[in-house]
Scaffold this motif. Structure first.
Motif, PDB file in Angstrom:
ATOM      1  N   VAL A 112     -32.549  50.333   0.304  1.00 21.91           N
ATOM      2  CA  VAL A 112     -31.321  50.315   1.096  1.00 21.91           C
ATOM      3  C   VAL A 112     -31.116  51.666   1.779  1.00 21.91           C
ATOM      4  O   VAL A 112     -31.327  52.714   1.176  1.00 21.91           O
TER       5      VAL A 112
ATOM      6  N   SER B 153     -31.141  42.974   7.580  1.00 20.76           N
ATOM      7  CA  SER B 153     -31.976  42.736   6.401  1.00 20.76           C
ATOM      8  C   SER B 153     -33.243  41.964   6.732  1.00 20.76           C
ATOM      9  O   SER B 153     -33.372  41.326   7.778  1.00 20.76           O
TER      10      SER B 153
ATOM     11  N   VAL C 121     -31.290  46.946   4.715  1.00 20.74           N
ATOM     12  CA  VAL C 121     -31.808  46.591   3.396  1.00 20.74           C
ATOM     13  C   VAL C 121     -33.002  45.653   3.529  1.00 20.74           C
ATOM     14  O   VAL C 121     -33.002  44.750   4.369  1.00 20.74           O
TER      15      VAL C 121
ATOM     16  N   PHE D 251     -35.425  43.225   1.055  1.00 21.57           N
ATOM     17  CA  PHE D 251     -35.363  42.595  -0.263  1.00 21.57           C
ATOM     18  C   PHE D 251     -36.743  42.239  -0.803  1.00 21.57           C
ATOM     19  O   PHE D 251     -37.670  41.954  -0.062  1.00 21.57           O
TER      20      PHE D 251
ATOM     21  N   SER E  84     -31.787  39.546  -2.795  1.00 25.46           N
ATOM     22  CA  SER E  84     -30.557  39.400  -2.021  1.00 25.46           C
ATOM     23  C   SER E  84     -29.390  38.972  -2.898  1.00 25.46           C
ATOM     24  O   SER E  84     -28.238  39.355  -2.646  1.00 25.46           O
TER      25      SER E  84
ATOM     26  N   PHE F  84     -28.194  42.144  -4.476  1.00 22.97           N
ATOM     27  CA  PHE F  84     -27.498  42.937  -3.456  1.00 22.97           C
ATOM     28  C   PHE F  84     -26.089  42.402  -3.223  1.00 22.97           C
ATOM     29  O   PHE F  84     -25.130  43.175  -3.099  1.00 22.97           O
TER      30      PHE F  84
END
Length: 218
Positions: A2, A18, A68, A70, A80, A83
């Motif tokens: 991140v 993302s 971010v 993942f 995710s 997150f």
């Protein structure tokens, strides 16, 4: 992984970009044993890195931007999901999830589609911001695939965030989808660059705090 670019006047409002960097791992035998996942989803990860560089240099974001990437998307979206537990969904204004943008869409170059287009005003805002360009965003043409619920946007979308996936993958005929042949040599890198530029331009009014997409109904 991140990275955060603090906003100015609206620092407590977040815009997320993302992608995911995992794929299917290895096969037990054969000369080529690695699922490289060049399109799925190294292309999206590349976009997030490029956008982070662009917005850092641009320095015009009124809202805080969260970049971010993942892991574990391919085995259940665990990255995710974790997150989503760590961020206040009520403060997330929009999520640009980028997946499989390395090939041309069904409409050809300078185009992509947005999953869950009718679930918020996110897509309409992006279209408006690109009105003067040659690039077009379309609604997801593969509704039977339920793509809105199959990528890393799904968990935040379930919490009401206008979280959508941008893609070009031709889900009905994509020849290298989830195959060992998903190699970088199969990607259209020039077209991919134009897609990344279009994402940057289309996000402008959201980043600058001018536009706010409607929430996804839970």
């Amino acid at each position: 992984m991140v990275g955060v670019l603090p906003g100015k006047s609206k620092a407590d409002e977040y815009v997320v970009f993302s992608a995911h960097y995992d794929h299917l791992g290895l096969v037990e035998s054969g000369e080529d044993k690695v699922y490289n996942g060049a399109n799925d989803d190294a292309s999206g990860t590349t976009a997030v890195i490029a956008l982070a560089k662009y917005f850092k240099e641009n320095k015009l974001n009124e809202r805080t931007i969260v970049f971010v990437v993942f892991t574990a998307e391919e085995v259940g979206g665990y990255g995710s999901k974790e997150f989503s537990k760590s961020i206040d969904a009520s403060k997330v204004v929009a999520m640009f999830n980028i997946e499989m943008i390395g090939t041309e869409s069904k409409w050809g170059k300078n185009s992509a589609y947005i999953t869950g287009f009718d679930k918020s005003s996110f897509g309409t805002i992006l279209q408006q911001n690109l009105a003067q360009s040659n690039f077009k965003f379309y609604p997801d043409p593969y509704p039977a695939e339920n793509l809105f619920y199959r990528s890393d946007n799904a968990t935040l979308a379930a919490l009401g965030v206008p979280a959508h996936t941008i893609s070009t993958s031709k889900m009905d005929i994509e020849p290298n989808y989830h195959k060992l042949s998903d190699e970088v040599s199969t990607l259209d890198l020039d077209n991919m660059s134009e897609i990344i530029k279009a994402i940057a331009i289309s996000s402008n009014s959201i980043i600058n705090g001018v536009s706010t997409p409607t929430r996804v109904k839970r």
